[in-house]
Scaffold this active site. Sequence first.
Site, PDB file in Angstrom:
ATOM      1  N   SER A  49       0.864  -1.184   0.000  1.00 18.45           N
ATOM      2  CA  SER A  49       0.000   0.000   0.000  1.00 18.45           C
ATOM      3  C   SER A  49       0.898   1.230   0.000  1.00 18.45           C
ATOM      4  O   SER A  49       2.100   1.135   0.285  1.00 18.45           O
ATOM      5  CB  SER A  49      -0.897   0.001   1.245  1.00 18.45           C
ATOM      6  OG  SER A  49      -0.098   0.205   2.400  1.00 18.45           O
ATOM      7  N   ASP A  84      -0.789  -1.573  -4.156  1.00 20.56           N
ATOM      8  CA  ASP A  84      -2.179  -1.839  -3.775  1.00 20.56           C
ATOM      9  C   ASP A  84      -2.925  -0.506  -3.658  1.00 20.56           C
ATOM     10  O   ASP A  84      -2.462   0.402  -2.957  1.00 20.56           O
ATOM     11  CB  ASP A  84      -2.162  -2.577  -2.428  1.00 20.56           C
ATOM     12  CG  ASP A  84      -3.508  -3.173  -2.074  1.00 20.56           C
ATOM     13  OD1 ASP A  84      -4.318  -3.420  -2.986  1.00 20.56           O
ATOM     14  OD2 ASP A  84      -3.742  -3.398  -0.866  1.00 20.56           O
ATOM     15  N   HIS A  85      -4.046  -0.365  -4.321  1.00 21.55           N
ATOM     16  CA  HIS A  85      -4.856   0.860  -4.276  1.00 21.55           C
ATOM     17  C   HIS A  85      -4.029   2.124  -4.519  1.00 21.55           C
ATOM     18  O   HIS A  85      -4.024   3.049  -3.698  1.00 21.55           O
ATOM     19  CB  HIS A  85      -5.584   0.989  -2.930  1.00 21.55           C
ATOM     20  CG  HIS A  85      -6.635  -0.044  -2.752  1.00 21.55           C
ATOM     21  ND1 HIS A  85      -7.864   0.027  -3.374  1.00 21.55           N
ATOM     22  CD2 HIS A  85      -6.624  -1.204  -2.069  1.00 21.55           C
ATOM     23  CE1 HIS A  85      -8.561  -1.048  -3.061  1.00 21.55           C
ATOM     24  NE2 HIS A  85      -7.843  -1.818  -2.283  1.00 21.55           N
ATOM     25  N   HIS A 177     -12.842  -4.444   3.183  1.00 18.32           N
ATOM     26  CA  HIS A 177     -11.520  -4.613   3.803  1.00 18.32           C
ATOM     27  C   HIS A 177     -11.686  -4.778   5.314  1.00 18.32           C
ATOM     28  O   HIS A 177     -12.531  -4.128   5.911  1.00 18.32           O
ATOM     29  CB  HIS A 177     -10.646  -3.378   3.558  1.00 18.32           C
ATOM     30  CG  HIS A 177     -10.184  -3.241   2.135  1.00 18.32           C
ATOM     31  ND1 HIS A 177     -10.359  -2.100   1.409  1.00 18.32           N
ATOM     32  CD2 HIS A 177      -9.534  -4.102   1.320  1.00 18.32           C
ATOM     33  CE1 HIS A 177      -9.830  -2.262   0.191  1.00 18.32           C
ATOM     34  NE2 HIS A 177      -9.333  -3.465   0.115  1.00 18.32           N
TER      35      HIS A 177
HETATM   36  P1  13P Z   1      -8.243  -7.611   3.998  1.00 15.82           P
HETATM   37  O1  13P Z   1      -7.429  -6.687   4.836  1.00 15.82           O
HETATM   38  O2  13P Z   1      -9.678  -7.586   4.344  1.00 15.82           O
HETATM   39  O3  13P Z   1      -7.672  -8.990   3.976  1.00 15.82           O
HETATM   40  O4  13P Z   1      -8.170  -7.043   2.502  1.00 15.82           O
HETATM   41  C1  13P Z   1      -6.940  -6.904   1.854  1.00 15.82           C
HETATM   42  C2  13P Z   1      -7.066  -6.185   0.569  1.00 15.82           C
HETATM   43  O5  13P Z   1      -8.065  -6.233  -0.103  1.00 15.82           O
HETATM   44  C3  13P Z   1      -5.903  -5.406   0.101  1.00 15.82           C
HETATM   45  O6  13P Z   1      -6.181  -4.676  -1.030  1.00 15.82           O
END
Ligand code: 13P
Length: 287
Positions: A49, A84-85, A177
Site C-alpha cells: 500500500s 495496492d490501491h 476490507h
Molecule cells: P483484507 O485486509 O480484508 O484482507 O483485505 C486486503 C485487501 O483487499 C488489500 O487490497
Amino acid sequence: MLVSAAEMLKKAKEGKYAVGQFNINNLEWAKAILLTAQECNSPVILGVSEGAGKYMCGYTTVVGMVKGMINELGITVPVAIHLDHGSYEHALKVIEAGFSSVMFDGSHYPIDENIEKTKEIISIAHSKGISVEAEVGSIGGEEDGVVGGGEVADPAECKMIADLGVDFLAAGIGNIHGKYPANWKGLNFDVLAEIEKVTSPMPLVLHGGTGIPADMIKKAISLGVAKINVNTECQLSFAAATRKYVEAGKDLEGKGFDPRKLLAPGVEAIKETVKEKMELFGSVNKA
Ligand code: 13P
C-alpha cells in the site's frame, strides 16, 4: 523470479484457481510470504500500500529488499511486487521504482476520468512490461486511510474499463476490507456472474479476502476470480503470536533482548496463514 502478474493470473483463470496477494509491511512479512510461496511451489503477489511503501522508506527500498530476498533465499516461483490501491501519482512512482505490477484505483473518480487516467497508466506500464489492475465500484471498509463505501460495481462500467486493456479487474461485489460485520450479506454472486460474462477472459480480483467463508471463496473462483487479496488476517495472526510471546515474558529471558526472537513467532504465524490461503485458493504446485 520477479515477474509481472499478467501471465500468472491468466494461467490461474484458465486453471480455475486464484493467486493470493499478501500485503507486506516490513522485512519479516516479505520473508515469511516468499518462503511460504517457495515451500508451496505457488506463484505469489506481494501487495504494497502507499502507507506501507512510505513506512518501508520508499518504493526503491521495497524493490531492493524484495529483489535481494529473491536472490538470497533462492526463490524460483513467480513473484510480483504490486502497488495496492495506488493513486495516479503513486502508480507512476512505483513504475519508476521497478515494481512489476500496479493497481490504479480510480474508483473514486467519475467514470470518464477513471477511464482517461487508467488508459494513461496502462500505456506507460505496458511499455515496461508491468501489469495493471483497475477498480470499479469501491471496496467497503477502510484500508490505509482509503475509505470505500462498499458499493457493488456496475457490469457495464466494468466492461468499459476492461476494454481499455487492463490486465485484471477488481470489482466491488459487497466485499469489505478488514473484518466483516455480523450482519454482512455476503458476496453478490449474481453481479459477479454478470461481470464475468461481459469481461471474460479477464481475471477478476477479490479484495477484502480476510474473513470470507471458504465456500464463498470457492464459488468466487468458479465465477472468474483469479486473484484474492489478504492483509488483515496476516496482521491478526502476527499480532496474536507476538502478544503470546511477550505475555509469556520470553522477550525478557536470557542475557539480552533479541528482536529476532521476539518477531519469530509472528513470522511463523504469517507463514501458516499464507499456506492455509494458498491451499484454499488452489495455487499450491501451480508455479
Ligand atoms: P483484507 O485486509 O480484508 O484482507 O483485505 C486486503 C485487501 O483487499 C488489500 O487490497
